[in-house]
Motif scaffolding. Structure first.
Motif, PDB file in Angstrom:
ATOM      1  N   TYR A 282       0.831  -1.209   0.000  1.00  0.00           N
ATOM      2  CA  TYR A 282       0.000   0.000   0.000  1.00  0.00           C
ATOM      3  C   TYR A 282       0.864   1.257   0.000  1.00  0.00           C
ATOM      4  N   PHE A 283       1.926   1.261   0.806  1.00  0.00           N
ATOM      5  CA  PHE A 283       2.817   2.420   0.836  1.00  0.00           C
ATOM      6  C   PHE A 283       3.419   2.684  -0.545  1.00  0.00           C
ATOM      7  N   ARG A 284       3.798   1.617  -1.239  1.00  0.00           N
ATOM      8  CA  ARG A 284       4.359   1.794  -2.586  1.00  0.00           C
ATOM      9  C   ARG A 284       3.335   2.420  -3.521  1.00  0.00           C
ATOM     10  N   LYS A 285       2.066   2.012  -3.368  1.00  0.00           N
ATOM     11  CA  LYS A 285       0.999   2.573  -4.193  1.00  0.00           C
ATOM     12  C   LYS A 285       0.822   4.065  -3.892  1.00  0.00           C
ATOM     13  N   VAL A 286       0.855   4.426  -2.621  1.00  0.00           N
ATOM     14  CA  VAL A 286       0.724   5.831  -2.220  1.00  0.00           C
ATOM     15  C   VAL A 286       1.874   6.652  -2.803  1.00  0.00           C
ATOM     16  N   GLU A 287       3.078   6.115  -2.723  1.00  0.00           N
ATOM     17  CA  GLU A 287       4.231   6.836  -3.261  1.00  0.00           C
ATOM     18  C   GLU A 287       4.156   6.960  -4.781  1.00  0.00           C
ATOM     19  N   GLU A 288       3.615   5.936  -5.417  1.00  0.00           N
ATOM     20  CA  GLU A 288       3.457   5.961  -6.874  1.00  0.00           C
ATOM     21  C   GLU A 288       2.480   7.053  -7.301  1.00  0.00           C
ATOM     22  N   VAL A 289       1.377   7.182  -6.573  1.00  0.00           N
ATOM     23  CA  VAL A 289       0.359   8.186  -6.890  1.00  0.00           C
ATOM     24  C   VAL A 289       0.859   9.579  -6.508  1.00  0.00           C
ATOM     25  N   GLY A 290       1.535   9.659  -5.351  1.00  0.00           N
ATOM     26  CA  GLY A 290       1.995  10.949  -4.852  1.00  0.00           C
ATOM     27  C   GLY A 290       0.896  11.656  -4.092  1.00  0.00           C
ATOM     28  N   VAL A 291       1.167  12.063  -2.859  1.00  0.00           N
ATOM     29  CA  VAL A 291       0.148  12.697  -2.032  1.00  0.00           C
ATOM     30  C   VAL A 291       0.690  13.973  -1.415  1.00  0.00           C
ATOM     31  N   SER A 292      -0.238  14.829  -0.968  1.00  0.00           N
ATOM     32  CA  SER A 292       0.158  16.127  -0.418  1.00  0.00           C
ATOM     33  C   SER A 292       0.338  16.099   1.086  1.00  0.00           C
ATOM     34  N   MET A 293      -0.004  14.975   1.726  1.00  0.00           N
ATOM     35  CA  MET A 293      -0.039  14.915   3.183  1.00  0.00           C
ATOM     36  C   MET A 293       1.109  14.113   3.758  1.00  0.00           C
ATOM     37  N   ASN A 294       1.420  14.362   5.027  1.00  0.00           N
ATOM     38  CA  ASN A 294       2.228  13.445   5.825  1.00  0.00           C
ATOM     39  C   ASN A 294       1.278  12.412   6.426  1.00  0.00           C
ATOM     40  N   TYR A 295       1.608  11.154   6.311  1.00  0.00           N
ATOM     41  CA  TYR A 295       0.706  10.067   6.699  1.00  0.00           C
ATOM     42  C   TYR A 295       1.393   9.196   7.752  1.00  0.00           C
ATOM     43  N   ALA A 296       0.828   9.162   8.949  1.00  0.00           N
ATOM     44  CA  ALA A 296       1.329   8.312  10.032  1.00  0.00           C
ATOM     45  C   ALA A 296       0.428   7.086  10.116  1.00  0.00           C
ATOM     46  N   PRO A 297       0.905   5.898   9.715  1.00  0.00           N
ATOM     47  CA  PRO A 297       0.022   4.744   9.580  1.00  0.00           C
ATOM     48  C   PRO A 297      -0.055   3.860  10.821  1.00  0.00           C
ATOM     49  N   LEU A 298      -1.268   3.386  11.098  1.00  0.00           N
ATOM     50  CA  LEU A 298      -1.505   2.298  12.037  1.00  0.00           C
ATOM     51  C   LEU A 298      -2.006   1.100  11.240  1.00  0.00           C
ATOM     52  N   VAL A 299      -1.742  -0.107  11.732  1.00  0.00           N
ATOM     53  CA  VAL A 299      -2.374  -1.282  11.158  1.00  0.00           C
ATOM     54  C   VAL A 299      -3.625  -1.558  11.988  1.00  0.00           C
ATOM     55  N   GLY A 300      -4.710  -1.932  11.332  1.00  0.00           N
ATOM     56  CA  GLY A 300      -5.966  -2.167  12.036  1.00  0.00           C
ATOM     57  C   GLY A 300      -6.122  -3.621  12.457  1.00  0.00           C
ATOM     58  N   HIS A 301      -6.403  -3.847  13.739  1.00  0.00           N
ATOM     59  CA  HIS A 301      -6.623  -5.219  14.205  1.00  0.00           C
ATOM     60  C   HIS A 301      -7.801  -5.853  13.485  1.00  0.00           C
ATOM     61  N   GLY A 302      -8.825  -5.046  13.166  1.00  0.00           N
ATOM     62  CA  GLY A 302      -9.969  -5.587  12.434  1.00  0.00           C
ATOM     63  C   GLY A 302      -9.585  -6.069  11.052  1.00  0.00           C
ATOM     64  N   SER A 303      -8.692  -5.336  10.380  1.00  0.00           N
ATOM     65  CA  SER A 303      -8.231  -5.763   9.058  1.00  0.00           C
ATOM     66  C   SER A 303      -7.411  -7.039   9.152  1.00  0.00           C
ATOM     67  N   VAL A 304      -6.586  -7.129  10.184  1.00  0.00           N
ATOM     68  CA  VAL A 304      -5.812  -8.353  10.411  1.00  0.00           C
ATOM     69  C   VAL A 304      -6.744  -9.523  10.690  1.00  0.00           C
ATOM     70  N   ARG A 305      -7.753  -9.285  11.517  1.00  0.00           N
ATOM     71  CA  ARG A 305      -8.696 -10.349  11.884  1.00  0.00           C
ATOM     72  C   ARG A 305      -9.468 -10.840  10.660  1.00  0.00           C
TER      73      ARG A 305
END
Length: 442
Positions: free
Chosen positions: A152-175
């Protein structure tokens, strides 16, 4: 050679340190502020900020922007408000890991009533990734082609964004990655082990911590011990645990007579996770531990706040062990912009095709009672603060902003009902019937 790339003059400067605002100048080189207060010298570009205020970029400590970032990479709704950083992956949901089934990204959810029509709720809580990507390709011309947070990070870098993004992983997504649609139960020890591996992977790939959504599927079904087990992984990375704590309970089937969770018990559940894992705790959208009815005077609410914070931090060893963010309820629509008074009744808007049709049918007594019955029996969930099943004073929490009905704009439903000597719920429906395009706010 110019000393600065940008020189901002005559600004009212707010440093964010507690120091009083003052007039001054700011020198910028590249992407860094290198002079503050009395910056002098030549610049490639000079900005006269007379009458304007310069502040540090705001940080949105609780955001779901990571699921819209690829659609809106310039993040205009943030940058135009001075927000430069957001903490994403909240409430248990992050853009990865992706498995066989996924929660649809929000832009796709907006189109779901047309893609897979439903009245109350989508036909399934999670859709096959294959189906989601068919829709993505058809509508947007690209797909969710990553598996983990690094992808996902590679996709974000490929698109290019204007924000600083501090990521968390979601336990619900893992589950969901591990359990798929079979999530309405406690996980097994084998499933816990698989979840730990995904959490390790996400942390190694750059996540700062993990969130959980304890009011939402699938985390609402997780045992307390499962949460402790997952959070324990974060200790190896000095990560932070950011729970959407059990404020309300699962937001389905909330019928008349529903008794919500005890908030202080839910808050202390998170403290227990912190104490048993040694992992920093950061509460999402903090509130007081007790509901006070009727609405309390300021002195009583102040005691509520103090007692809540004293209890949760009683055993913390430093000021940063247990922290929190809160929704700044300074204006109406602090949590949910309607925008129409009728927007809370989305199933019937979908069924009937729009505002005018709903207004017409709300004049029919039998139809009105059917709608009320669907709310009373929990078939459709309205947020707790303005749900007649859960909030005795719900009508005080909904305001009419603008209406073609004379003399009601700027008043709450409760105030209008009082003036009409009528039932608040019927008053709500009467207003929609009289002007379906009435604007409202919670």
């Amino acid at each position: 050679m110019a000393e600065y790339d940008v020189l901002i003059k005559n600004a009212k400067i707010v440093e964010g340190t507690g120091k009083k605002a003052y007039k001054g100048s700011i020198g910028v080189q590249g992407d860094k502020v290198v002079a503050l207060g009395d910056a002098k010298g030549d610049a490639k570009r000079t900005v006269n900020a007379k009458g304007l205020t310069a502040t540090p970029g705001f940080i949105d400590a609780h955001s779901h922007a990571d699921w819209t970032l690829l659609w809106f990479p310039k993040a205009e709704s943030y940058t135009m408000q001075g927000v430069t950083t957001f903490v994403g992956g909240q409430c248990g949901g992050s853009p990865a890991p992706l498995g066989e089934y996924i929660r649809l990204p929000w832009p796709l959810m907006d189109r779901l009533p047309d893609l897979d029509p439903f009245k109350f709720y989508p036909k399934q809580p999670y859709y096959p990734l294959e189906q989601a990507n068919e829709w993505m390709e058809e509508i947007y011309g690209w797909t969710l082609d990553w598996e983990d947070m690094a992808g996902y990070f590679r996709k974000v870098e490929e698109v290019g964004v204007s924000m600083n993004y501090a990521p968390l992983v979601g336990h619900g997504s893992v589950r969901t990655k591990v359990m798929g649609l079979d999530y309405k139960r406690h996980g097994t020890k084998e499933e816990w082990a698989e979840m730990r591996e995904h959490i390790h992977e996400a942390m190694k790939q750059g996540c700062l911590g993990m969130s959980a959504g304890l009011d939402y599927d699938p985390d609402v079904f997780a045992a307390h011990e499962e949460i402790i087990d997952g959070v324990s992984v974060l200790k190896d990375y000095e990560g932070v645990y950011c729970p959407h704590w059990r404020r309300t309970g699962r937001r389905r089937g909330v019928s008349a007579g529903h008794v919500p969770n005890e908030k202080i018990t839910a808050l202390m559940e998170c403290v227990d996770v912190h104490e048993k894992t040694g992992v920093r705790l950061h509460y999402a959208h903090m509130s007081t531990g007790w509901e006070v009815h009727p609405p309390a005077p300021d002195e009583l609410e102040a005691a509520n706040v103090k007692t809540t914070l004293d209890m949760i931090t009683a055993n913390s060893k430093s000021e940063l062990d247990i922290t929190w963010d809160a929704i700044p309820q300074l204006t109406r629509s602090g949590f949910a912009t309607m925008p129409y008074l009728a927007s809370l009744y989305a199933p019937w808007l979908r069924e009937l095709g729009g505002l005018e049709a709903l207004g017409k049918w709300l004049k029919v007594k039998d139809f009105r009672e059917e709608v009320k019955d669907a709310i009373r029996t929990g078939k459709w969930f309205i947020r707790v603060a303005y749900n007649p099943n859960t909030a005795p004073r719900w009508a005080e929490n909904i305001m009419v902003l603008k209406s073609g009905v004379p003399d009601i704009s700027g008043k709450t439903i409760a105030e209008i009902a009082g003036e009409r000597a009528a039932d608040p719920w019927d008053t709500y429906f009467d207003i929609i019937a009289e002007d379906p395009f009435t604007r409202g706010a919670t």
